[in-house]
Design a protein around this motif. Structure first.
Motif, PDB file in Angstrom:
ATOM      1  N   HIS A  60      -9.721  76.290 114.882  1.00 55.17           N
ATOM      2  CA  HIS A  60      -9.080  75.836 113.641  1.00 55.17           C
ATOM      3  C   HIS A  60     -10.126  75.120 112.797  1.00 55.17           C
ATOM      4  N   PRO A  61     -11.013  75.866 112.152  1.00 53.83           N
ATOM      5  CA  PRO A  61     -12.134  75.234 111.457  1.00 53.83           C
ATOM      6  C   PRO A  61     -11.748  74.346 110.289  1.00 53.83           C
ATOM      7  N   GLY A  62     -10.533  74.424 109.801  1.00 52.73           N
ATOM      8  CA  GLY A  62     -10.131  73.576 108.685  1.00 52.73           C
ATOM      9  C   GLY A  62      -9.524  72.260 109.103  1.00 52.73           C
ATOM     10  N   ILE A  63      -9.286  72.082 110.391  1.00 48.88           N
ATOM     11  CA  ILE A  63      -8.608  70.885 110.874  1.00 48.88           C
ATOM     12  C   ILE A  63      -9.628  69.924 111.483  1.00 48.88           C
ATOM     13  N   PRO A  64      -9.705  68.695 110.976  1.00 45.69           N
ATOM     14  CA  PRO A  64     -10.661  67.744 111.547  1.00 45.69           C
ATOM     15  C   PRO A  64     -10.249  67.309 112.941  1.00 45.69           C
ATOM     16  N   LEU A  65     -11.235  67.041 113.751  1.00 48.71           N
ATOM     17  CA  LEU A  65     -11.017  66.587 115.122  1.00 48.71           C
ATOM     18  C   LEU A  65     -11.262  65.083 115.164  1.00 48.71           C
ATOM     19  N   HIS A  66     -10.217  64.316 115.393  1.00 42.59           N
ATOM     20  CA  HIS A  66     -10.333  62.855 115.456  1.00 42.59           C
ATOM     21  C   HIS A  66     -10.773  62.471 116.860  1.00 42.59           C
ATOM     22  N   ARG A  67     -11.660  61.492 116.956  1.00 41.82           N
ATOM     23  CA  ARG A  67     -12.180  61.028 118.238  1.00 41.82           C
ATOM     24  C   ARG A  67     -11.987  59.524 118.356  1.00 41.82           C
ATOM     25  N   ALA A  68     -11.719  59.092 119.571  1.00 39.43           N
ATOM     26  CA  ALA A  68     -11.568  57.666 119.835  1.00 39.43           C
ATOM     27  C   ALA A  68     -12.938  57.007 119.862  1.00 39.43           C
ATOM     28  N   THR A  69     -12.997  55.811 119.329  1.00 43.70           N
ATOM     29  CA  THR A  69     -14.217  55.019 119.442  1.00 43.70           C
ATOM     30  C   THR A  69     -13.903  53.833 120.329  1.00 43.70           C
ATOM     31  N   GLY A  70     -14.821  53.471 121.145  1.00 43.18           N
ATOM     32  CA  GLY A  70     -14.571  52.369 122.059  1.00 43.18           C
ATOM     33  C   GLY A  70     -13.848  52.851 123.303  1.00 43.18           C
ATOM     34  N   SER A  71     -13.171  51.924 123.976  1.00 42.28           N
ATOM     35  CA  SER A  71     -12.552  52.246 125.258  1.00 42.28           C
ATOM     36  C   SER A  71     -11.084  52.663 125.157  1.00 42.28           C
ATOM     37  N   GLU A  72     -10.419  52.362 124.052  1.00 40.63           N
ATOM     38  CA  GLU A  72      -8.993  52.700 123.958  1.00 40.63           C
ATOM     39  C   GLU A  72      -8.792  54.133 123.476  1.00 40.63           C
ATOM     40  N   SER A  73      -7.678  54.722 123.865  1.00 47.14           N
ATOM     41  CA  SER A  73      -7.369  56.092 123.470  1.00 47.14           C
ATOM     42  C   SER A  73      -6.815  56.119 122.053  1.00 47.14           C
ATOM     43  N   LEU A  74      -6.793  57.310 121.466  1.00 50.29           N
ATOM     44  CA  LEU A  74      -6.227  57.473 120.129  1.00 50.29           C
ATOM     45  C   LEU A  74      -4.730  57.186 120.128  1.00 50.29           C
ATOM     46  N   CYS A  75      -4.073  57.492 121.225  1.00 46.37           N
ATOM     47  CA  CYS A  75      -2.615  57.349 121.293  1.00 46.37           C
ATOM     48  C   CYS A  75      -2.134  55.926 121.033  1.00 46.37           C
ATOM     49  N   GLU A  76      -2.966  54.941 121.372  1.00 45.60           N
ATOM     50  CA  GLU A  76      -2.554  53.549 121.214  1.00 45.60           C
ATOM     51  C   GLU A  76      -2.335  53.171 119.750  1.00 45.60           C
ATOM     52  N   THR A  77      -2.989  53.891 118.826  1.00 43.36           N
ATOM     53  CA  THR A  77      -2.852  53.569 117.401  1.00 43.36           C
ATOM     54  C   THR A  77      -2.292  54.736 116.596  1.00 43.36           C
ATOM     55  N   CYS A  78      -1.665  55.698 117.254  1.00 41.52           N
ATOM     56  CA  CYS A  78      -1.172  56.895 116.582  1.00 41.52           C
ATOM     57  C   CYS A  78       0.315  56.781 116.226  1.00 41.52           C
ATOM     58  N   THR A  79       0.654  57.230 115.042  1.00 37.77           N
ATOM     59  CA  THR A  79       2.038  57.221 114.568  1.00 37.77           C
ATOM     60  C   THR A  79       2.939  58.067 115.464  1.00 37.77           C
ATOM     61  N   TYR A  80       2.453  59.238 115.878  1.00 35.24           N
ATOM     62  CA  TYR A  80       3.275  60.148 116.682  1.00 35.24           C
ATOM     63  C   TYR A  80       3.563  59.588 118.066  1.00 35.24           C
ATOM     64  N   HIS A  81       2.642  58.816 118.619  1.00 37.12           N
ATOM     65  CA  HIS A  81       2.881  58.184 119.917  1.00 37.12           C
ATOM     66  C   HIS A  81       3.901  57.062 119.759  1.00 37.12           C
ATOM     67  N   ALA A  82       3.790  56.313 118.660  1.00 36.25           N
ATOM     68  CA  ALA A  82       4.698  55.184 118.439  1.00 36.25           C
ATOM     69  C   ALA A  82       6.139  55.630 118.252  1.00 36.25           C
ATOM     70  N   ASP A  83       6.351  56.748 117.535  1.00 36.43           N
ATOM     71  CA  ASP A  83       7.733  57.202 117.336  1.00 36.43           C
ATOM     72  C   ASP A  83       8.164  58.237 118.374  1.00 36.43           C
ATOM     73  N   ASP A  84       7.339  58.454 119.384  1.00 37.92           N
ATOM     74  CA  ASP A  84       7.635  59.320 120.534  1.00 37.92           C
ATOM     75  C   ASP A  84       7.889  60.775 120.142  1.00 37.92           C
ATOM     76  N   THR A  85       7.174  61.269 119.119  1.00 37.48           N
ATOM     77  CA  THR A  85       7.299  62.678 118.739  1.00 37.48           C
ATOM     78  C   THR A  85       6.081  63.492 119.148  1.00 37.48           C
ATOM     79  N   CYS A  86       5.123  62.859 119.808  1.00 39.00           N
ATOM     80  CA  CYS A  86       3.901  63.550 120.228  1.00 39.00           C
ATOM     81  C   CYS A  86       4.179  64.417 121.453  1.00 39.00           C
ATOM     82  N   ASN A  87       3.676  65.652 121.426  1.00 42.01           N
ATOM     83  CA  ASN A  87       3.820  66.530 122.594  1.00 42.01           C
ATOM     84  C   ASN A  87       2.459  66.996 123.103  1.00 42.01           C
ATOM     85  N   TYR A  88       1.425  66.259 122.771  1.00 40.76           N
ATOM     86  CA  TYR A  88       0.075  66.602 123.195  1.00 40.76           C
ATOM     87  C   TYR A  88      -0.052  66.377 124.698  1.00 40.76           C
ATOM     88  N   PRO A  89      -0.572  67.348 125.454  1.00 40.06           N
ATOM     89  CA  PRO A  89      -0.612  67.224 126.917  1.00 40.06           C
ATOM     90  C   PRO A  89      -1.470  66.063 127.429  1.00 40.06           C
TER      91      PRO A  89
END
Length: 122
Positions: free
Chosen positions: A30-59
């Motif tokens: 998917h060359p048009g979609i940016p790939l977000h990466r975590a910086t530091g020790s915490e995962s992206l999920c800790e600050t993600c909107t989809y994780h907070a509202d429990d709509t994320c289905n990422y494995p």
């Protein structure tokens, strides 16, 4: 121009991989979609909107270090607050009118027809 998250070199915004260290910058396949990466020790999920509202289905949830769907929760909340403050400042709330029209399409059509007929009658 954006910067490579690994080597911090300036790269072209359309680049799929960093030309210096070959780090993938866009999602595979998917060359048009940016790939977000975590910086530091915490995962992206800790600050993600989809994780907070429990709509994320990422494995890899809740420990994802890379994600294409990441939305920063703080930015989303800030945008929502700005939208609400703008809506509260104006006496006419366009969002609530649009929601009312979506809930009552027949009444909205009838009101529009009455308004048009009144305008044509004058």
């Amino acid at each position: 121009m954006p910067e490579c998250p690994t080597c911090h070199q300036t790269v072209d915004a359309k680049a799929l991989n960093c030309p210096y260290c070959r780090t993938p910058l866009k999602a595979f396949g998917h060359p048009g979609i940016p790939l977000h990466r975590a910086t530091g020790s915490e995962s992206l999920c800790e600050t993600c909107t989809y994780h907070a509202d429990d709509t994320c289905n990422y494995p890899q949830r809740p420990d994802a270090r890379e994600c294409t769907m990441y939305q920063n929760l703080a930015e989303t909340q800030q945008q929502e607050m700005m939208r609400h403050s703008l809506a509260n400042r104006s006496g006419f709330n366009l969002v609530s009118v649009q929601k009312w029209i979506q809930r009552n399409p027949l009444v909205a059509i009838l009101l529009a027809l009455v308004l048009v007929s009144l305008l044509l009658a004058q």
